[in-house]
Design a protein around this motif. Structure first.
Motif, PDB file in Angstrom:
ATOM      1  N   GLN A 156       0.818  -1.210   0.000  1.00  0.00           N
ATOM      2  CA  GLN A 156       0.000   0.000   0.000  1.00  0.00           C
ATOM      3  C   GLN A 156       0.857   1.268   0.000  1.00  0.00           C
ATOM      4  OE1 GLN A 156      -2.719  -0.276   3.315  1.00  0.00           O
ATOM      5  NE2 GLN A 156      -3.566  -2.225   2.607  1.00  0.00           N
ATOM      6  N   GLY A 157       2.095   1.154   0.424  1.00  0.00           N
ATOM      7  CA  GLY A 157       2.967   2.323   0.434  1.00  0.00           C
ATOM      8  C   GLY A 157       3.715   2.439   1.745  1.00  0.00           C
ATOM      9  N   PRO A 158       4.694   3.322   1.804  1.00  0.00           N
ATOM     10  CA  PRO A 158       5.522   3.425   3.012  1.00  0.00           C
ATOM     11  C   PRO A 158       4.819   4.035   4.212  1.00  0.00           C
ATOM     12  CG  PRO A 158       6.130   5.120   1.448  1.00  0.00           C
ATOM     13  CD  PRO A 158       5.164   4.215   0.740  1.00  0.00           C
ATOM     14  N   GLY A 159       3.802   4.877   3.965  1.00  0.00           N
ATOM     15  CA  GLY A 159       3.135   5.535   5.096  1.00  0.00           C
ATOM     16  C   GLY A 159       4.147   6.242   5.976  1.00  0.00           C
ATOM     17  N   ARG A 160       4.143   5.903   7.260  1.00  0.00           N
ATOM     18  CA  ARG A 160       5.085   6.485   8.215  1.00  0.00           C
ATOM     19  C   ARG A 160       6.150   5.475   8.660  1.00  0.00           C
ATOM     20  NH1 ARG A 160       3.361  11.298  10.503  1.00  0.00           N
ATOM     21  NH2 ARG A 160       1.232  11.922   9.974  1.00  0.00           N
ATOM     22  N   ARG A 161       6.266   4.373   7.940  1.00  0.00           N
ATOM     23  CA  ARG A 161       7.201   3.325   8.344  1.00  0.00           C
ATOM     24  C   ARG A 161       8.646   3.757   8.096  1.00  0.00           C
ATOM     25  NH1 ARG A 161       4.131  -0.665   4.419  1.00  0.00           N
ATOM     26  NH2 ARG A 161       2.020  -0.311   5.197  1.00  0.00           N
ATOM     27  N   PRO A 162       9.478   3.781   9.120  1.00  0.00           N
ATOM     28  CA  PRO A 162      10.855   4.279   8.966  1.00  0.00           C
ATOM     29  C   PRO A 162      11.682   3.512   7.945  1.00  0.00           C
ATOM     30  CG  PRO A 162      10.263   4.182  11.282  1.00  0.00           C
ATOM     31  CD  PRO A 162       9.163   3.498  10.539  1.00  0.00           C
ATOM     32  N   ALA A 163      11.654   2.183   7.991  1.00  0.00           N
ATOM     33  CA  ALA A 163      12.471   1.398   7.060  1.00  0.00           C
ATOM     34  C   ALA A 163      11.994   1.591   5.625  1.00  0.00           C
ATOM     35  CB  ALA A 163      12.443  -0.080   7.431  1.00  0.00           C
ATOM     36  N   ALA A 164      10.683   1.629   5.428  1.00  0.00           N
ATOM     37  CA  ALA A 164      10.131   1.818   4.087  1.00  0.00           C
ATOM     38  C   ALA A 164      10.482   3.200   3.539  1.00  0.00           C
ATOM     39  CB  ALA A 164       8.615   1.622   4.109  1.00  0.00           C
ATOM     40  N   LEU A 165      10.428   4.203   4.390  1.00  0.00           N
ATOM     41  CA  LEU A 165      10.798   5.556   3.952  1.00  0.00           C
ATOM     42  C   LEU A 165      12.290   5.644   3.656  1.00  0.00           C
ATOM     43  CD1 LEU A 165       8.591   7.633   6.417  1.00  0.00           C
ATOM     44  CD2 LEU A 165       8.326   7.486   3.924  1.00  0.00           C
ATOM     45  N   ALA A 166      13.106   4.915   4.419  1.00  0.00           N
ATOM     46  CA  ALA A 166      14.546   4.907   4.166  1.00  0.00           C
ATOM     47  C   ALA A 166      14.854   4.258   2.816  1.00  0.00           C
ATOM     48  CB  ALA A 166      15.275   4.167   5.287  1.00  0.00           C
ATOM     49  N   VAL A 167      14.119   3.194   2.483  1.00  0.00           N
ATOM     50  CA  VAL A 167      14.290   2.554   1.179  1.00  0.00           C
ATOM     51  C   VAL A 167      13.917   3.523   0.061  1.00  0.00           C
ATOM     52  CG1 VAL A 167      13.358   0.777  -0.365  1.00  0.00           C
ATOM     53  CG2 VAL A 167      14.018   0.177   1.971  1.00  0.00           C
ATOM     54  N   ALA A 168      12.757   4.153   0.190  1.00  0.00           N
ATOM     55  CA  ALA A 168      12.310   5.103  -0.828  1.00  0.00           C
ATOM     56  C   ALA A 168      13.299   6.246  -0.993  1.00  0.00           C
ATOM     57  CB  ALA A 168      10.926   5.647  -0.457  1.00  0.00           C
ATOM     58  N   ASP A 169      13.834   6.730   0.109  1.00  0.00           N
ATOM     59  CA  ASP A 169      14.797   7.825   0.076  1.00  0.00           C
ATOM     60  C   ASP A 169      16.073   7.409  -0.644  1.00  0.00           C
ATOM     61  OD1 ASP A 169      15.618  10.569   1.181  1.00  0.00           O
ATOM     62  OD2 ASP A 169      17.226   9.276   1.949  1.00  0.00           O
ATOM     63  N   ALA A 170      16.563   6.213  -0.360  1.00  0.00           N
ATOM     64  CA  ALA A 170      17.803   5.737  -0.972  1.00  0.00           C
ATOM     65  C   ALA A 170      17.636   5.521  -2.473  1.00  0.00           C
ATOM     66  CB  ALA A 170      18.255   4.449  -0.299  1.00  0.00           C
ATOM     67  N   VAL A 171      16.514   4.931  -2.863  1.00  0.00           N
ATOM     68  CA  VAL A 171      16.271   4.661  -4.282  1.00  0.00           C
ATOM     69  C   VAL A 171      16.094   5.956  -5.052  1.00  0.00           C
ATOM     70  CG1 VAL A 171      14.691   3.604  -5.936  1.00  0.00           C
ATOM     71  CG2 VAL A 171      15.285   2.388  -3.821  1.00  0.00           C
ATOM     72  N   TYR A 172      15.229   6.813  -4.549  1.00  0.00           N
ATOM     73  CA  TYR A 172      14.982   8.091  -5.221  1.00  0.00           C
ATOM     74  C   TYR A 172      16.262   8.929  -5.278  1.00  0.00           C
ATOM     75  CZ  TYR A 172      13.059  12.773  -6.051  1.00  0.00           C
ATOM     76  OH  TYR A 172      12.805  14.020  -6.556  1.00  0.00           O
ATOM     77  N   GLY A 173      16.964   9.006  -4.167  1.00  0.00           N
ATOM     78  CA  GLY A 173      18.187   9.797  -4.131  1.00  0.00           C
ATOM     79  C   GLY A 173      19.239   9.262  -5.081  1.00  0.00           C
ATOM     80  N   THR A 213      10.763   9.139  -9.558  1.00  0.00           N
ATOM     81  CA  THR A 213       9.554   8.724  -8.834  1.00  0.00           C
ATOM     82  C   THR A 213       8.839   7.611  -9.579  1.00  0.00           C
ATOM     83  OG1 THR A 213       9.276  10.949  -7.925  1.00  0.00           O
ATOM     84  CG2 THR A 213       7.347   9.511  -7.910  1.00  0.00           C
ATOM     85  N   HIS A 214       8.726   7.752 -10.903  1.00  0.00           N
ATOM     86  CA  HIS A 214       8.067   6.737 -11.712  1.00  0.00           C
ATOM     87  C   HIS A 214       8.798   5.393 -11.619  1.00  0.00           C
ATOM     88  CE1 HIS A 214       6.426  10.171 -14.460  1.00  0.00           C
ATOM     89  NE2 HIS A 214       5.751  10.054 -13.346  1.00  0.00           N
ATOM     90  N   ILE A 215      10.119   5.444 -11.648  1.00  0.00           N
ATOM     91  CA  ILE A 215      10.903   4.204 -11.599  1.00  0.00           C
ATOM     92  C   ILE A 215      10.714   3.507 -10.253  1.00  0.00           C
ATOM     93  CG2 ILE A 215      13.245   3.238 -11.611  1.00  0.00           C
ATOM     94  CD1 ILE A 215      13.975   5.514 -13.600  1.00  0.00           C
ATOM     95  N   GLY A 216      10.726   4.273  -9.177  1.00  0.00           N
ATOM     96  CA  GLY A 216      10.499   3.682  -7.861  1.00  0.00           C
ATOM     97  C   GLY A 216       9.144   3.011  -7.780  1.00  0.00           C
ATOM     98  N   ALA A 217       8.114   3.680  -8.321  1.00  0.00           N
ATOM     99  CA  ALA A 217       6.771   3.108  -8.322  1.00  0.00           C
ATOM    100  C   ALA A 217       6.712   1.863  -9.201  1.00  0.00           C
ATOM    101  CB  ALA A 217       5.759   4.149  -8.806  1.00  0.00           C
ATOM    102  N   LEU A 218       7.321   1.948 -10.376  1.00  0.00           N
ATOM    103  CA  LEU A 218       7.341   0.819 -11.302  1.00  0.00           C
ATOM    104  C   LEU A 218       7.976  -0.412 -10.657  1.00  0.00           C
ATOM    105  CD1 LEU A 218       7.167  -0.483 -14.130  1.00  0.00           C
ATOM    106  CD2 LEU A 218       9.326   0.657 -14.681  1.00  0.00           C
TER     107      LEU A 218
END
Length: 213
Positions: free
Chosen positions: A105-122, A135-140
């Protein structure tokens, strides 16, 4: 009667037990009542550590996400990083397929999930991808990996050669797929991931490299 030296419950024990229940019985029947019974405590005891059932599920999902390795984005070319991250991501999810619908469903407020999203996007933006495309690649990748972890293509075929021989001549070997599910499913995932990255590489040459020339 003296009080126990150690608390009967901890957040870690609750999360580990919840994960075991979900792995065993599925997400649909998971409840705080079942969890409390498994732990041998009364339901209200759980709320000393978690306010709601969804908070428990968030913690389970984040514990699984924390196993995903995103270090590649700091040390590898973005293509290799996507490949290695995709494999690590799938390994974490296929070990706990029953939680995937909630986790996806998405990272929400989950710290590990947000850290993953941050690392990939960055990592993608640092490689030169425009923010929107990163952003599109991360979602894909999330769509692809989560989808692959939800079930087995190979195990969807029954081991009944007569079924296929009688009506589906092009599937004469389909009854063998279930017995080779690991190689079939992993091979399909690897092929798809390589094709996905090859396609992105072509876009990268057009969108990023030409703009730098």
């Amino acid at each position: 009667m003296p009080r126990p030296k150690q608390a009967l419950l901890s957040r870690q024990l609750i999360v580990e037990t919840a994960a075991t229940l979900i792995d065993r019985d599925g997400l649909a029947v998971f409840s705080t009542r079942r969890l409390a019974a498994e732990l041998g405590v009364r339901g209200p005891s759980l709320y000393n550590h978690f306010k709601t059932k969804d908070e428990i599920l968030d913690a389970v999902a984040d514990t699984i996400t924390a196993k995903v390795d995103v270090s590649f984005f700091a040390t590898h070319d973005w293509r290799e990083a996507l490949l290695l991250w995709g494999k690590s991501y799938r390994d974490a999810l296929t070990a706990h397929p029953n939680i995937v619908p909630f986790l996806a469903q998405g990272p929400g407020r989950r710290p590990a999930a947000l850290a993953v999203a941050d690392a990939v996007y960055g990592g993608l933006v640092k490689a030169g991808w425009p923010p929107a495309r990163a952003t599109h690649i991360g979602a894909l990748m999330r769509y692809y990996v989560a989808g692959s972890a939800l079930g087995s293509f190979a195990r969807g075929f029954v081991e009944d050669p007569q079924l296929y021989a009688a009506h589906y001549p092009h599937l004469s070997q389909a009854h063998r797929l279930a017995g080779k599910s690991e190689s079939v499913d992993e091979g399909a995932f690897q092929l798809g991931l390589e094709a996905l990255i090859a396609g992105l590489s072509g876009i990268y040459e057009t969108v990023v490299v030409k703009n730098l020339q």
